[in-house]
Write an enzyme that holds these catalytic residues in place. Structure first.
Site, mmCIF file in Angstrom:
data_model
loop_
_atom_site.group_PDB
_atom_site.id
_atom_site.type_symbol
_atom_site.label_atom_id
_atom_site.label_comp_id
_atom_site.label_asym_id
_atom_site.label_seq_id
_atom_site.Cartn_x
_atom_site.Cartn_y
_atom_site.Cartn_z
ATOM 1 N N HIS A 29 0.835 -1.198 0.000
ATOM 2 C CA HIS A 29 0.000 0.000 0.000
ATOM 3 C C HIS A 29 0.869 1.246 0.000
ATOM 4 O O HIS A 29 2.097 1.167 -0.030
ATOM 5 C CB HIS A 29 -1.027 -0.030 1.135
ATOM 6 C CG HIS A 29 -0.467 -0.046 2.541
ATOM 7 N ND1 HIS A 29 0.404 0.896 3.001
ATOM 8 C CD2 HIS A 29 -0.682 -0.895 3.576
ATOM 9 C CE1 HIS A 29 0.701 0.644 4.259
ATOM 10 N NE2 HIS A 29 0.064 -0.450 4.636
ATOM 11 N N HIS A 69 3.818 1.513 2.359
ATOM 12 C CA HIS A 69 5.017 0.761 1.967
ATOM 13 C C HIS A 69 5.754 1.481 0.826
ATOM 14 O O HIS A 69 6.976 1.542 0.794
ATOM 15 C CB HIS A 69 4.654 -0.640 1.483
ATOM 16 C CG HIS A 69 3.875 -1.459 2.468
ATOM 17 N ND1 HIS A 69 2.706 -2.080 2.143
ATOM 18 C CD2 HIS A 69 4.100 -1.742 3.767
ATOM 19 C CE1 HIS A 69 2.241 -2.736 3.195
ATOM 20 N NE2 HIS A 69 3.064 -2.536 4.205
ATOM 21 N N CYS A 123 1.366 -8.494 21.411
ATOM 22 C CA CYS A 123 0.517 -8.046 20.298
ATOM 23 C C CYS A 123 0.995 -8.759 19.045
ATOM 24 O O CYS A 123 2.140 -8.572 18.617
ATOM 25 C CB CYS A 123 0.596 -6.531 20.101
ATOM 26 S SG CYS A 123 -0.231 -6.032 18.567
ATOM 27 N N CYS A 182 1.947 -6.403 16.074
ATOM 28 C CA CYS A 182 3.281 -5.779 16.220
ATOM 29 C C CYS A 182 4.376 -6.836 16.287
ATOM 30 O O CYS A 182 5.544 -6.508 16.133
ATOM 31 C CB CYS A 182 3.407 -4.995 17.515
ATOM 32 S SG CYS A 182 2.457 -3.524 17.653
ATOM 33 N N CYS A 233 -3.276 -3.012 22.527
ATOM 34 C CA CYS A 233 -2.020 -2.518 21.953
ATOM 35 C C CYS A 233 -2.187 -1.030 21.616
ATOM 36 O O CYS A 233 -3.172 -0.648 20.993
ATOM 37 C CB CYS A 233 -1.712 -3.324 20.696
ATOM 38 S SG CYS A 233 -0.533 -2.508 19.632
ATOM 39 N N HIS A 248 -2.177 -0.861 17.543
ATOM 40 C CA HIS A 248 -3.267 -1.510 16.794
ATOM 41 C C HIS A 248 -4.621 -1.417 17.488
ATOM 42 O O HIS A 248 -5.632 -1.808 16.911
ATOM 43 C CB HIS A 248 -2.899 -2.970 16.496
ATOM 44 C CG HIS A 248 -1.736 -3.072 15.560
ATOM 45 N ND1 HIS A 248 -0.431 -3.142 16.005
ATOM 46 C CD2 HIS A 248 -1.679 -3.025 14.210
ATOM 47 C CE1 HIS A 248 0.372 -3.168 14.962
ATOM 48 N NE2 HIS A 248 -0.347 -3.100 13.861
ATOM 49 N N LYS A 271 -2.827 6.200 10.675
ATOM 50 C CA LYS A 271 -1.849 5.444 9.905
ATOM 51 C C LYS A 271 -2.596 4.481 8.981
ATOM 52 O O LYS A 271 -3.572 3.867 9.387
ATOM 53 C CB LYS A 271 -0.960 4.642 10.855
ATOM 54 C CG LYS A 271 0.169 3.946 10.123
ATOM 55 C CD LYS A 271 0.953 3.037 11.042
ATOM 56 C CE LYS A 271 2.016 2.288 10.266
ATOM 57 N NZ LYS A 271 2.354 1.018 10.845
ATOM 58 N N LYS A 321 -4.293 -2.201 7.013
ATOM 59 C CA LYS A 321 -5.415 -3.070 6.671
ATOM 60 C C LYS A 321 -6.449 -3.021 7.795
ATOM 61 O O LYS A 321 -7.646 -2.943 7.560
ATOM 62 C CB LYS A 321 -4.883 -4.498 6.512
ATOM 63 C CG LYS A 321 -5.702 -5.339 5.566
ATOM 64 C CD LYS A 321 -4.950 -6.577 5.150
ATOM 65 C CE LYS A 321 -5.419 -7.779 5.930
ATOM 66 N NZ LYS A 321 -4.758 -9.021 5.568
#
Ligand code: MSP
Length: 528
Positions: free
Chosen positions: A38, A41, A146, A149, A168, A171, A321, A324
């Site tokens: 995505h 990246h 997590c 992570c 977390c 997340h 951020k 997904k």
């Protein structure tokens, strides 16, 4: 012409403004294959690519590595969810990263997958060295983990989300409780050594504010961390105790060494120090692993520490951020369809100062495109070609050695070089765009389109062509296809990325007699 022949192109004053290094090895993080590539990246990968291309222009042998992180519980679970083996799963996703990078014109020399044998060999070698040094020991561990992570958390680091305790902080999902016998890396022994090393290498962490966050992590105290599991199947076994599989970070970080031959043996053995130490590009979320764990692991194993770490912020979408899990994923390949490859690359590099967070919006993307590419660079290329066609018979003339643009070109090169060297692409491009703005201003001042054909117009256009030649070279790391198109339109031969700086940026290199062609607009304006 005579004046030009009497004065050698000036490269010497440019050479003094740039630092020289003997070789550069640039790496991106290796990406988890539980998600498809995505925009987040693409962000670091494009920055790595541009830094690499700049380094090559400077004549520095440069190696650029990217790849995929394929082991660990997260991948194992993603494969299970699809009813395939982890190997089948990773074999399907990893090529999507390689294919995306090809579409983004990424000039990586190597693509490493952590499931490759060369990587497993390197991990075994690094583990063994740390174990032999006495820095890896067996212990019992209980903690909150997590999976997203692939990291344990302390109680005070966890947050409450929608009434669920122990979530977390990144997340925002509940962590899991694990208790097992693990091998530990004795990170707590390295606090002073790390602080001393960073004090002796003050430029290693960049930009400074991100570097300070990393140093803060070290100063706040270091805890040993678990490096192995017995309950995990999808990973690399410890060489001295095969019941244990090494835990993702010890595995993942080693990719940077594996790709240059660390741990290789036999006929294919390579000397990893031919390229090592590396310049690591990383996101701010993986600072602890890269700037604390990794140098300690290397110290333990007797391997030289990285040359530099460039720590980037996040590209946020709607203030969050991209991930997904958040459901706000932007596919970079869709954006290319809308705005063109170089329009997209330019936005990624120029919009946000490296190290800061950026907020991705479609309006921002189009706005940057229209102002910097359509109105500035595109307009300059078009008006130069049009005037040369109409007033100079389509043939370029040499620039005036004393042109007012000469100083603009010199300082644009010096600043561009400095900022690429500081790993600050947005500033480097702003410096290059300074020359574009100066050249547009110069043309507006002289208005050659209003003048009768003759020497005066030829000289002004020679200056503009020379400035455009230098612009093409300086912008080529960011927008390689456009740079080549400009290069060809002004009649230059060969490849713009074969030019070598600083010499190629010296004023007076434009070859007289070149045929200039207008071509289609480089960046047609886009309406929102
Ligand atoms: N596999 C680990 C890294 C191991 S490196 C030895 C990992 N992978 S990741 O795919 O989750 O993220 C890789 C990098 O991409 C991180 O540096 C992360 O910051 C970056 N990005 C992921 N999403 C991002 C944005 N939305 N914006 C910018 N970069 C972000 O962590």
């Amino acid at each position: 012409m005579t004046r030009l022949q009497n004065r050698a192109p000036v490269g010497i004053d440019l050479a003094s403004s740039v630092a020289t290094v003997s070789r550069t090895y640039v790496t991106t993080p290796i990406y988890y294959v539980n998600a498809e590539p995505h925009l987040g990246h693409a962000y670091t990968t494009i920055i790595g690519d541009a830094i690499t291309r700049w380094s090559r222009l400077m004549g520095t042998p440069t190696k650029f590595l990217t790849g995929t992180d394929e082991h660990g519980l997260k991948i194992q679970q993603a494969a299970e969810a699809e009813g395939v083996t982890p190997q089948e799963f990773t074999d399907r996703i990893a090529p999507k990263f390689a294919a995306a990078w090809e579409k983004l014109n990424i000039a990586n020399d190597d693509f490493i997958r952590t499931t490759e044998q060369r990587h497993k060999d390197a991990v075994a070698e690094l583990l063994q060295r740390c174990y032999d040094a006495g820095d890896i020991e067996l212990d019992t561990f209980a903690g909150k983990y997590c999976v997203a992570c692939e990291e344990y958390y302390q109680d005070d680091e966890l947050i409450e989300v929608d009434g669920h305790a122990d979530c977390c902080p990144i997340h925002q999902r509940p962590v899991q409780y694990f208790e097992e016998e693990n091998y530990f890396f004795r990170l707590s022994r390295f606090q002073d050594r790390l602080l001393d090393w960073y004090a002796a290498h003050p430029n290693a962490l960049t930009p400074e504010h991100r570097g300070n966050e990393a140093l803060g992590l070290i100063r706040s105290g270091l805890r040993d961390f678990s490096i192995s599991r017995t309950s995990l199947e999808w990973g690399i076994p410890l060489p001295w105790d095969e019941k244990h599989v090494t835990y993702v970070w010890f595995d993942a970080l080693t990719n940077y060494l594996a790709a240059v031959g660390f741990g290789s043996s036999g006929e294919d053995a390579q000397d990893y120090t031919d390229w090592w130490p590396a310049t690591h590009l990383i996101g701010k979320d993986i600072v602890r692993q890269h700037c604390v764990y990794w140098p300690a692991m290397l110290m333990s194993a007797g391997v030289e520490l990285p040359q530099r770490w460039a720590i980037g912020g996040w590209l946020l979408v709607g203030g969050e951020k991209m991930s997904k899990t958040s459901g706000n994923v932007v596919n970079p390949l869709d954006l290319i369809d809308d705005i063109g490859l170089d329009g997209f690359r330019y936005y990624v590099l120029a919009e946000t100062a490296y190290g800061n967070d950026g907020d991705f919006t479609y309006e921002g993307l189009v706005g940057k495109y229209n102002s910097d590419l359509a109105n500035n660079l595109g307009n300059l290329a078009a008006r130069v070609a049009t005037v040369v066609e109409k007033k100079c018979g389509g043939i370029g003339t040499p620039p005036d050695p004393d042109s007012a643009l000469r100083e603009a070109a010199r300082s644009a090169f010096a600043d561009t070089a400095k900022f690429w060297d500081d790993l600050q692409p947005s500033r480097a491009l702003d410096a290059t765009w300074g020359l574009i703005r100066a050249t547009n201003g110069y043309l507006e001042q002289h208005e050659p389109w209003k003048a009768e054909p003759g020497t005066a117009v030829d000289t002004v256009m020679g200056d503009a062509l020379e400035a455009l030649r230098i612009v093409a070279i300086l912008c080529s790391p960011a927008i390689p296809d456009t740079a080549q198109a400009v290069w060809e339109r002004i009649g230059m031969r060969g490849r713009v990325d074969d030019q070598r700086l600083p010499d190629a940026a010296a004023w007076g290199r434009y070859e007289p007699g070149n045929t200039v062609v207008k071509g289609d607009p480089l960046f047609p304006r886009i309406k929102l």
